[in-house]
Scaffold this active site. Structure first.
Site, PDB file in Angstrom:
ATOM      1  N   GLY A 236       0.824  -1.198   0.000  1.00 50.84           N
ATOM      2  CA  GLY A 236       0.000   0.000   0.000  1.00 50.84           C
ATOM      3  C   GLY A 236       0.858   1.248   0.000  1.00 50.84           C
ATOM      4  N   SER A 237       0.334   2.327   0.556  1.00 52.65           N
ATOM      5  CA  SER A 237       1.009   3.617   0.498  1.00 52.65           C
ATOM      6  C   SER A 237       2.205   3.672   1.442  1.00 52.65           C
ATOM      7  CB  SER A 237       0.029   4.737   0.851  1.00 52.65           C
ATOM      8  OG  SER A 237      -0.259   4.725   2.233  1.00 52.65           O
ATOM      9  N   THR A 238       3.169   4.507   1.071  1.00 55.54           N
ATOM     10  CA  THR A 238       4.355   4.689   1.906  1.00 55.54           C
ATOM     11  C   THR A 238       3.984   5.265   3.269  1.00 55.54           C
ATOM     12  OG1 THR A 238       5.793   4.936  -0.019  1.00 55.54           O
ATOM     13  CG2 THR A 238       6.571   5.895   2.051  1.00 55.54           C
ATOM     14  N   GLU A 239       3.012   6.169   3.288  1.00 49.56           N
ATOM     15  CA  GLU A 239       2.591   6.789   4.548  1.00 49.56           C
ATOM     16  C   GLU A 239       2.074   5.744   5.536  1.00 49.56           C
ATOM     17  OE1 GLU A 239      -0.584  10.198   6.122  1.00 49.56           O
ATOM     18  OE2 GLU A 239      -0.594   9.572   4.025  1.00 49.56           O
ATOM     19  N   GLY A 241       2.650   2.547   5.348  1.00 50.14           N
ATOM     20  CA  GLY A 241       3.771   1.645   5.605  1.00 50.14           C
ATOM     21  C   GLY A 241       4.648   2.129   6.743  1.00 50.14           C
ATOM     22  N   GLU A 258       5.651  -3.509   0.877  1.00 46.52           N
ATOM     23  CA  GLU A 258       5.772  -3.157  -0.547  1.00 46.52           C
ATOM     24  C   GLU A 258       4.965  -1.886  -0.724  1.00 46.52           C
ATOM     25  OE1 GLU A 258       4.630  -2.365  -4.002  1.00 46.52           O
ATOM     26  OE2 GLU A 258       3.692  -4.333  -4.171  1.00 46.52           O
ATOM     27  N   CYS A 292       1.926   0.254  -8.385  1.00 50.03           N
ATOM     28  CA  CYS A 292       3.033   0.772  -7.567  1.00 50.03           C
ATOM     29  C   CYS A 292       4.302   0.947  -8.392  1.00 50.03           C
ATOM     30  CB  CYS A 292       3.315  -0.168  -6.397  1.00 50.03           C
ATOM     31  SG  CYS A 292       1.923  -0.392  -5.272  1.00 50.03           S
ATOM     32  N   GLU A 389       4.044  10.317  -6.073  1.00 51.90           N
ATOM     33  CA  GLU A 389       3.339   9.207  -6.724  1.00 51.90           C
ATOM     34  C   GLU A 389       1.898   9.636  -6.997  1.00 51.90           C
ATOM     35  OE1 GLU A 389       2.918   4.414  -6.229  1.00 51.90           O
ATOM     36  OE2 GLU A 389       2.642   5.624  -4.433  1.00 51.90           O
TER      37      GLU A 389
END
Length: 481
Positions: A236-239, A241, A258, A292, A389
């Protein structure tokens, strides 16, 4: 002389899918009501409500984890590895047998073109179960220690862009290595995960081996933070994560993430232009850019910039945007109103910062969430459109003069999930690929996946690998642990 013609609609029938008025959670082999606030899932192409879905509360997640723990200790863990493999083979065959049903449901719930659901998502999901079924009784020969053992209960949270495929990426290796699963699908795309629960029952998978808890962020947080979960896997999203990494830090849980990407797709002056243009289109407009590892930054050598852009614009002009269930559709609906708003916002910022926006003339449907394929030129690495992104059908074009400049610009990103190289020189491809800080580098192609090949990233794109022999390690502990 060429003749122009109009495509006739070629819609896939919805009749193969029977969507119930409401769905519960799948816990311990049974569908049960959730105690959280139920939510609705909609068709993003029409904004039609498809069904109502139960939301799992912390208490529901606890029930699911306890069911997974019982199954791990009493059934799945002690089972002969070869027998575990038989269940995975059975699931893979059932996915193939029900492929059309899954494909139609995926396109209805997600908005992606039926051609992609039918030809990519569902076959690849089945392939992951076939591949990992073969590993189930061969783990001692995988180079992962003399007597690798499963971790226990895996808590898995997946995104909305590839709902069934991401499920397969997570569930197949977990089961093959002897773990049990509590899976939380995305709030906007829960339906193929719930249909997969039916496949688990059809395959006579022992109760509690796979549990599916639907809901929003709170449900995912309850899965991640549960004390009896041994392994967390998140895409999912970096935030999000980052918040998961903070929650897991200092615990015994193993973690794989990921996350986002801003992949560079590098086209050198000796590249086959027509082939490269097809790869550029596949790299950014596949699945509406909801990928992604999408090739969202196009780096073109200066001497061929005009030729590539002209050819690319001609090709984009032939893409068909519209009904996801029409077999002629190339670009379907954006998954949600929230995602559409983000794509619009970042595109407007790109234009405000001086980049040139180009979109083909295309008529968008009146209802649903739609965004036309978009190309930005005159982009600099400082532009947000080149850094953030977008997660939509938006391509940023930058130029370079030398291979060293191409590498520097490609690596000038907080992400490192994937990259592409287009050149006729094999030596150049190998040299550049070795310098790129990306988990996957494609050569003269893009967005091609195989269950035998590991996938994952560097930097803010996460850590750990999924797929291949490397992906098994995240679900195993060595004999000395």
């Amino acid at each position: 002389m060429t003749s122009l013609f109009e495509y006739a609609p070629a819609p896939e029938s919805r009749s193969i899918v029977d969507i119930a008025p409401s769905y519960g959670l799948f816990i311990d082999g049974e569908f049960v009501d959730g105690t959280g606030e139920p939510f609705k899932t909609v068709n993003p192409a029409t904004e039609e409500v498809l069904t109502e879905v139960s939301a799992a509360s912390e208490a529901d997640v606890d029930r699911a984890v306890r069911a997974a723990r019982r199954a791990f200790e009493k059934t799945w863990g002690p089972m002969r590895p070869a027998d575990r493999g038989k269940y995975l083979f059975r699931i893979a065959r059932l996915l193939q047998e029900r492929a059309r049903e899954f494909a139609v449901l995926e396109s209805l719930d997600n908005g992606k073109p039926i051609r992609e659901s039918r030809d990519v998502d569902i076959p690849l999901a089945a392939a992951h179960f076939f591949y990992h079924a073969g590993w189930a009784d061969k783990l001692e020969h995988a180079g992962l220690g003399p007597a690798p053992k499963p971790l226990g209960v895996a808590g898995q949270v997946i995104p909305w862009n590839f709902p069934l495929l991401m499920l397969a990426w997570k569930v197949a290796p977990a089961l093959a290595t002897g773990n049990t699963v509590v899976l939380k699908p995305a709030e906007t795309t829960p339906l193929t995960a719930l249909l997969f629960a039916e496949v688990c029952r059809q395959a006579d998978l022992p109760p509690g081996v796979v549990n599916i808890v639907t809901g929003a962020g709170g449900t995912g947080r309850a899965v991640v933070e549960h004390d009896d979960v041994d392994k967390v896997a998140f895409t999912g999203s970096t935030e999000v994560g980052r918040s998961i990494a903070r929650a897991v830090a200092g615990t015994r849980k193993k973690l794989t993430l990921e996350l986002g990407g801003k992949a560079a797709n590098i086209v050198f002056d000796d590249a086959p232009i027509d082939q490269a243009v097809e790869g550029i289109v596949q790299g950014i407009f596949f699945n509406q850019g909801h990928v992604c590892c999408a090739g969202s930054r196009l780096l073109v050598q200066e001497s061929i910039h005009d030729e590539v852009i002209a050819s690319l614009q001609r090709r984009i002009g032939t893409l068909r945007v519209g009904d996801p269930l029409d077999k002629n559709t190339d670009i379907g609906a954006i998954n949600s109103a929230e995602q559409l708003a983000r794509i619009r916002e970042l595109s407007d910022i790109g234009e405000a910062e001086g980049a040139q926006r180009w979109q083909p003339a295309c008529e968008l449907p009146d209802r649903g969430y739609w965004f036309p394929p978009t190309v930005f030129t005159d982009v600099s690495p400082a532009h947000r459109i080149a850094r953030d992104e977008v997660f939509g059908p938006v391509l940023s074009v930058l130029t370079f003069r030398t291979p060293d400049e191409a590498v520097a610009k490609a690596n000038n990103s907080t992400y490192g999930l994937s990259a592409g190289i287009w050149s006729e020189k094999g030596s150049r491809i190998l040299k550049i690929a070795d310098q790129l800080r990306a988990g996957v580098v494609w050569a003269n192609t893009f967005n091609k996946f195989d269950p035998t090949s590991p996938f994952g990233g560097y930097k803010q794109s996460g850590y750990g690998r999924e797929g291949g022999r490397h992906g098994l390690a995240a679900y195993l502990k060595g004999a000395d642990q």
